[in-house]
Design a protein around this motif. Structure first.
Motif, PDB file in Angstrom:
ATOM      1  N   GLY A   1     -23.906 -17.312  50.507  1.00  0.00           N
ATOM      2  CA  GLY A   1     -23.253 -17.127  49.217  1.00  0.00           C
ATOM      3  C   GLY A   1     -24.197 -17.423  48.074  1.00  0.00           C
ATOM      4  O   GLY A   1     -24.170 -16.738  47.037  1.00  0.00           O
TER       5      GLY A   1
ATOM      6  N   ALA B   1     -25.318 -14.659  45.349  1.00  0.00           N
ATOM      7  CA  ALA B   1     -25.055 -14.841  43.921  1.00  0.00           C
ATOM      8  C   ALA B   1     -26.334 -14.719  43.110  1.00  0.00           C
ATOM      9  O   ALA B   1     -26.338 -14.157  41.999  1.00  0.00           O
ATOM     10  CB  ALA B   1     -24.413 -16.207  43.694  1.00  0.00           C
TER      11      ALA B   1
ATOM     12  N   ARG C   1     -27.207 -10.906  43.076  1.00  0.00           N
ATOM     13  CA  ARG C   1     -26.332 -10.064  42.261  1.00  0.00           C
ATOM     14  C   ARG C   1     -26.124 -10.611  40.860  1.00  0.00           C
ATOM     15  O   ARG C   1     -25.576  -9.917  39.987  1.00  0.00           O
ATOM     16  CB  ARG C   1     -24.969  -9.938  42.939  1.00  0.00           C
ATOM     17  CG  ARG C   1     -25.004  -9.169  44.263  1.00  0.00           C
ATOM     18  CD  ARG C   1     -23.595  -8.975  44.787  1.00  0.00           C
ATOM     19  NE  ARG C   1     -23.574  -8.198  46.022  1.00  0.00           N
ATOM     20  CZ  ARG C   1     -22.446  -7.856  46.669  1.00  0.00           C
ATOM     21  NH1 ARG C   1     -21.260  -8.251  46.173  1.00  0.00           N
ATOM     22  NH2 ARG C   1     -22.510  -7.162  47.785  1.00  0.00           N
TER      23      ARG C   1
ATOM     24  N   LEU D   1     -19.275 -16.148  42.724  1.00  0.00           N
ATOM     25  CA  LEU D   1     -18.595 -15.821  43.971  1.00  0.00           C
ATOM     26  C   LEU D   1     -17.765 -17.020  44.437  1.00  0.00           C
ATOM     27  O   LEU D   1     -18.092 -18.176  44.139  1.00  0.00           O
ATOM     28  CB  LEU D   1     -19.592 -15.451  45.064  1.00  0.00           C
ATOM     29  CG  LEU D   1     -20.523 -14.250  44.805  1.00  0.00           C
ATOM     30  CD1 LEU D   1     -21.539 -14.138  45.934  1.00  0.00           C
ATOM     31  CD2 LEU D   1     -19.715 -12.972  44.681  1.00  0.00           C
ATOM     32  N   THR D   2     -16.721 -16.699  45.193  1.00  0.00           N
ATOM     33  CA  THR D   2     -15.944 -17.715  45.907  1.00  0.00           C
ATOM     34  C   THR D   2     -15.962 -17.314  47.376  1.00  0.00           C
ATOM     35  O   THR D   2     -15.451 -16.254  47.748  1.00  0.00           O
ATOM     36  CB  THR D   2     -14.497 -17.790  45.400  1.00  0.00           C
ATOM     37  OG1 THR D   2     -14.510 -18.128  43.997  1.00  0.00           O
ATOM     38  CG2 THR D   2     -13.707 -18.842  46.160  1.00  0.00           C
ATOM     39  N   VAL D   3     -16.552 -18.179  48.202  1.00  0.00           N
ATOM     40  CA  VAL D   3     -16.776 -17.837  49.599  1.00  0.00           C
ATOM     41  C   VAL D   3     -16.050 -18.862  50.472  1.00  0.00           C
ATOM     42  O   VAL D   3     -16.118 -20.077  50.224  1.00  0.00           O
ATOM     43  CB  VAL D   3     -18.274 -17.810  49.924  1.00  0.00           C
ATOM     44  CG1 VAL D   3     -18.503 -17.413  51.392  1.00  0.00           C
ATOM     45  CG2 VAL D   3     -19.015 -16.870  48.986  1.00  0.00           C
TER      46      VAL D   3
END
Length: 416
Positions: A89, A93, A96, A100-102
């Motif tokens: 994650g 992140a 990109r 994010l939430t993973v």
């Protein structure tokens, strides 16, 4: 009925509670997760300005002081805060440049990239699974207890409601049984729903109507007694005027027997209530012998051969002597009324191996019509109640036609 109504209410309440409590339980769990993630997001937002300014010393102090495990990955590879490797994650992140939430094995991680002059700093906050479900078990327990209390309360209310319906029904049943036991003064108290109150009123009206009908019937029987006294008195006078003393005595005895039978019927009918009768018995041998001797005189006048087969010893049976005599008189009366003169008949009384006696009256006449087995039915223009008198006096009643022709009626009496 009471149990069924209670079960119906309970099942309905359970379905309603499930329809509300299950979504509420899911909502409670979702609220707990949102609360934990929101707290982690607030922590990250407090760190973002420091990460953007590149103040490593202030960033170290801020990250260490947080209650949520926070790790900051600087562009030069330095890791601040809770020790952690670069997870997929974190790398995604940074690539990109998007938050994010993973979901990971340990819980949920929130990853936020922060772009600065030296490069992209990634802030990672781990929300443990215990935090995501904090308070959920307690809330679910409270909801379950609340549902259980509501179900029990509903069962109590349903039981009380069902009782208000079933109690009047039970009372109506008890009153109907009392009426069936000849307690004609029994009355139902109207209670419960309007429909049950209407039924109670109808039952009370029926009981009153039965009392009126019985009172009318008793008066009719009493009137019958007055109507019969005059011809019976005339019959006695005629018997006394006969020249043959034996004939006069026989006719007078017959008139007295009719008078006694009418008086017994009147007394029985005029009773206001039916009381349990005491055990009665008689010597069947003596009663049958007496009645056969009485009818033998008429049989001799009409040219009928009489065959009797009676035990030599007394034979006690559980029936009153008058009832046994009336039953035998009814059967022999049918023989004389429905067979031609000269038709022979037989009377047989035998003891039963199980106790009691069997009385058989047979003749060689044309036989009985099929409808004679029904009460009040007759094929010879009579009332059709003679056989019913015999049927009510005996424990069992049987009509048959022997292969040689004629009719045979067998009565069985219990042991006296």
């Amino acid at each position: 009925m009471r149990a069924r109504l209670t079960l119906l209410v309970a099942s309905t309440m359970v379905l309603i509670l499930l329809a509300f409590l299950v979504p509420l339980a899911v909502l409670v769990r979702q609220a707990a997760e949102d609360r934990a993630l929101s707290r982690a997001a607030d922590v990250i937002q407090s760190i973002v300005p420091l990460a953007g300014a590149g103040e490593a010393a202030a960033l170290q102090v801020t990250v260490t002081a947080q209650s949520v495990p926070v790790t900051v990955f600087l562009p030069d590879g330095t890791v601040l805060g809770a020790p952690s490797a670069r997870t997929p994650g974190v790398r995604l992140a940074a690539t990109r440049n998007a938050a994010l939430t993973v979901t990971v094995d340990a819980g949920r991680e929130l990853v936020v990239p922060v772009s600065g002059t030296a490069g992209t700093t990634v802030i990672r906050a781990l929300v443990p699974a215990s935090e995501l479900s904090r308070g959920v078990t307690r809330a679910w327990t409270l909801l379950a207890l609340l549902g259980l209390v509501l179900v029990l309360l509903g069962l109590f209310v349903a039981d009380r409601l069902a009782r208000t319906i079933t109690a009047p029904i039970s009372q109506l049943s008890a009153v109907s049984h009392r009426l069936a036991s000849a307690e004609l003064d029994a009355r139902a108290e109207p209670a419960g729903p309007p429909e049950l109150r209407e039924v109670a009123g109808a039952l009370n009206h029926l009981a009153g109507r039965i009392q009126d009908l019985l009172a009318t019937e008793r008066e009719r029987v009493a009137d019958l007694s007055h109507r019969l006294r005059t011809p019976l008195t005339a019959l006695r006078l005629e018997a006394e005027s006969l020249r043959d003393p034996e004939e006069s005595s026989r006719v007078a005895a017959a008139a007295d027997q009719v008078a006694r039978a009418v008086t017994a019927v009147i007394q029985q009918t005029r009773r206001a209530t039916v009381t349990p009768t005491t055990a009665v018995s008689c010597d069947a041998t003596a009663v049958v012998a007496d009645r056969v001797a009485f009818w033998a005189v008429l049989a001799e006048d009409t040219g009928r051969a009489v065959q009797q087969d009676l035990p030599s010893a007394p034979l006690p049976v559980a029936v009153a002597a008058d009832d046994l005599a009336a039953a035998l008189d009814a059967l022999l009366g049918n023989v004389f009324a429905h067979t031609p003169d000269g038709t022979p008949f037989s009377v047989t009384l035998t003891p039963l191996t199980t106790g009691g006696a069997s009385l058989t009256v047979a003749d060689s006449g044309p036989g009985l019509p099929p409808e004679s087995s029904r009460r009040g039915a007759s094929g010879g223009g009579s009332t059709g109640l003679g056989l019913d008198i015999a049927r009510r006096a005996a424990a069992s009643f049987e009509i048959s036609s022997p292969p040689t022709g004629g009719a045979m009626v067998r009565l069985r009496f219990a042991a006296g």
